[in-house]
Design an enzyme around this catalytic site. Structure first.
Site, PDB file in Angstrom:
ATOM      1  N   GLU A 166       0.885  -1.297  -0.129  1.00 49.79           N
ATOM      2  CA  GLU A 166      -0.074   0.147  -0.085  1.00 49.79           C
ATOM      3  C   GLU A 166       0.819   1.395  -0.239  1.00 49.79           C
ATOM      4  OE1 GLU A 166      -2.908  -0.250   3.292  1.00 49.79           O
ATOM      5  OE2 GLU A 166      -3.874  -2.071   2.247  1.00 49.79           O
ATOM      6  N   GLU A 350      -5.633  -8.527   0.067  1.00 48.79           N
ATOM      7  CA  GLU A 350      -6.230  -8.050   1.372  1.00 48.79           C
ATOM      8  C   GLU A 350      -7.665  -7.700   1.101  1.00 48.79           C
ATOM      9  OE1 GLU A 350      -4.562  -4.968   3.811  1.00 48.79           O
ATOM     10  OE2 GLU A 350      -2.711  -5.771   3.488  1.00 48.79           O
TER      11      GLU A 350
HETATM   12  O1  IFM Z   1      -4.433  -3.259   9.045  1.00 47.76           O
HETATM   13  C1  IFM Z   1      -4.104  -2.747   7.885  1.00 47.76           C
HETATM   14  C2  IFM Z   1      -3.051  -3.350   6.979  1.00 47.76           C
HETATM   15  O2  IFM Z   1      -2.001  -3.149   7.487  1.00 47.76           O
HETATM   16  C3  IFM Z   1      -2.959  -2.648   5.745  1.00 47.76           C
HETATM   17  N1  IFM Z   1      -4.336  -2.700   4.892  1.00 47.76           N
HETATM   18  C4  IFM Z   1      -5.504  -2.410   5.593  1.00 47.76           C
HETATM   19  C5  IFM Z   1      -5.633  -3.106   6.989  1.00 47.76           C
HETATM   20  C6  IFM Z   1      -6.782  -2.442   7.718  1.00 47.76           C
HETATM   21  O3  IFM Z   1      -6.618  -1.162   7.941  1.00 47.76           O
END
Ligand code: IFM
Length: 439
Positions: A166, A350
């Site tokens: 990210e 994710e």
């Molecule tokens: O916990 C985070 C993760 O570290 C990165 N992506 C989003 C998740 C939820 O906020």
């Protein structure tokens, strides 16, 4: 619930975590990180919590890997901590840190779990933050050196490698909004960080490729936007929000250029000669990771760039206050494949939701999470039917963990963690996934 058999043969299911969020950074000789500094600054993190102990995964990793195996997951997306491997960010290696990741990777293979590594998930060594962190152009070289060190130790057994998780959060939340470490709020630093983190990704991919590693990828997060109204001002704000939230990094990786509108507005802050870096930024990747959680309503704002305001929306919300909008997942999978990545395999690296889960009689009833996952599976399946080369899905997260500036109260896990006793309790969603993956 959607089942494994509803997806094409070979579709990979996995669970995701990240080093600082679970390991316990006070163990094993890890160096100080900018998250330790950020959390130690009044007002930044709920209850000033940090990742010193987190889920104590550093000592409990074997039982945690058993949970992944027992659920029937094919793969585990974990991350390595830069500060655990190189406590000062450069120079001396912490042998204990490398040994830990070596054991962890072997533990996955012993259990038949494919290791998917993320080389950076936000724990920048404080020594590098002291030098300006991601706003310093030299960070690309520092990162590539670290990437070669960790891959030199475990890379022979890794299934897939992601560089930086990210990049938006690293640069925009870290240097523009200040919601994440290092908590800087400065447009010039932010735009530089956006470029430097892109360059760090590309520099590491080039270095790892030259060293003989394959299956190298990038992981981006996406935020779905709906316009507050149909005015031209809102349409312009939607474009600015989309360029910043969803297109900047993708454009760099797959087009070797940043969105024109964004460059017009804030390009003066990019480091001198940035155009010469774009070949490296866009060095080809073998796969792209899509992180997706929610949608938001966008309105124009009077302030400086990006001059965008979020408006409270009517959809059901998670514990984070994030609106649940499953079709956003399909939208971004289509956008990536149709406009940027083409035939490059995609992975949902994710997806998941936070919920105020409680243990009751040894069980956690999180039907709301089961529904959330199922609705997103449906959209993933639809995207495949529409021609998107989607090859896997990773739930965030294996277990409740340190949710950054929100501390430990936002529970994203399919396994509940009692942060006092460190007891793990698989939630109903864990059992539902297990049944879905078995069939
Ligand atoms: O916990 C985070 C993760 O570290 C990165 N992506 C989003 C998740 C939820 O906020």
């Amino acid at each position: 619930m959607y089942k494994r058999s509803d997806f094409p043969a070979g579709f990979q299911f996995g669970a995701s975590t990240a080093a600082y969020q679970i390991e316990g950074h006070s163990f094993g000789g890890a160096g100080r990180t900018h998250w330790d500094d950020f959390a130690a600054t009044s007002g930044n993190v709920v209850r000033a919590e940090n990742g010193a102990v987190a889920c104590d995964h550093y000592h409990r990793w074997e039982a945690d890997l058993d949970l992944i195996r027992d659920a029937g997951f094919d793969a585990y997306r974990f991350s390595t901590s830069w500060a655990r491997v190189l406590p000062e960010g450069r120079g001396a290696v912490n042998a204990e840190g490398l040994d830990f990741y070596d054991r962890l990777v072997d533990g996955m293979l012993e259990r038949g779990i494919k290791p998917m590594i993320t080389l950076y998930h936000w724990e920048l060594p404080s020594a590098l933050a002291d030098l300006g962190g991601w706003a310093n152009n030299d960070v690309a070289k520092w990162f590539a050196d670290y990437a070669e060190i960790i891959m030199g130790r475990v890379g022979d057994r890794i299934w897939k490698t992601a560089t930086i998780n990210e990049l938006y959060c690293v640069s925009v939340l870290g240097y523009l909004t200040g919601h994440h470490a290092p908590g800087t709020r400065n447009v010039r630093a932010a735009v530089r960080a956006m470029h430097n983190v892109s360059l760090a990704h590309g520099t590491a991919v080039e270095a790892l490729r030259a060293a003989g590693y394959g299956d190298l990828g990038a992981v981006c997060n996406f935020t779905h936007h709906r316009p507050v109204d149909d005015s031209p001002e809102t349409a312009a704000a939607m474009q600015r929000a989309d360029d910043l939230d969803n297109r900047f990094f993708l454009s760099g990786f797959f087009k070797g250029a940043y969105p024109e509108g964004l460059v017009e507005l804030v390009g003066q802050h990019l480091p001198e000669g940035w155009q010469d870096d774009m070949k490296t930024v866009s060095t080809p990747v073998d796969w792209l990771g899509v992180n997706y959680y929610f949608s938001t309503i966008v309105a124009a704002d009077d302030g400086p760039w990006p001059a965008v305001r979020q408006v409270e929306g009517p959809l059901p919300k998670t514990q984070m206050g994030w609106e649940i909008y499953p079709d956003g997942l399909r939208h971004f999978l289509r956008m990536c494949a149709d406009e940027y990545s083409g035939e490059t395999p995609l992975y949902i690296t994710e997806n998941g939701m936070a919920n105020a889960d409680l243990v009751d009689g040894g069980a956690v009833a999180d039907q709301v999470r089961i529904d959330y996952l199922d609705q997103h599976f449906a959209k993933a399946r639809q995207a495949i039917d529409e021609g998107v080369p989607l090859e896997g899905y990773f739930v965030w997260s294996l277990m409740d963990n340190y949710e950054w500036a929100l501390g430990y109260e936002k529970r994203f896990g399919i396994v509940h963690v009692d942060f006092d006793s460190q007891e793990r309790t698989p939630k109903a969603s864990y059992h539902a996934l297990k049944a879905a993956l078995a069939s």
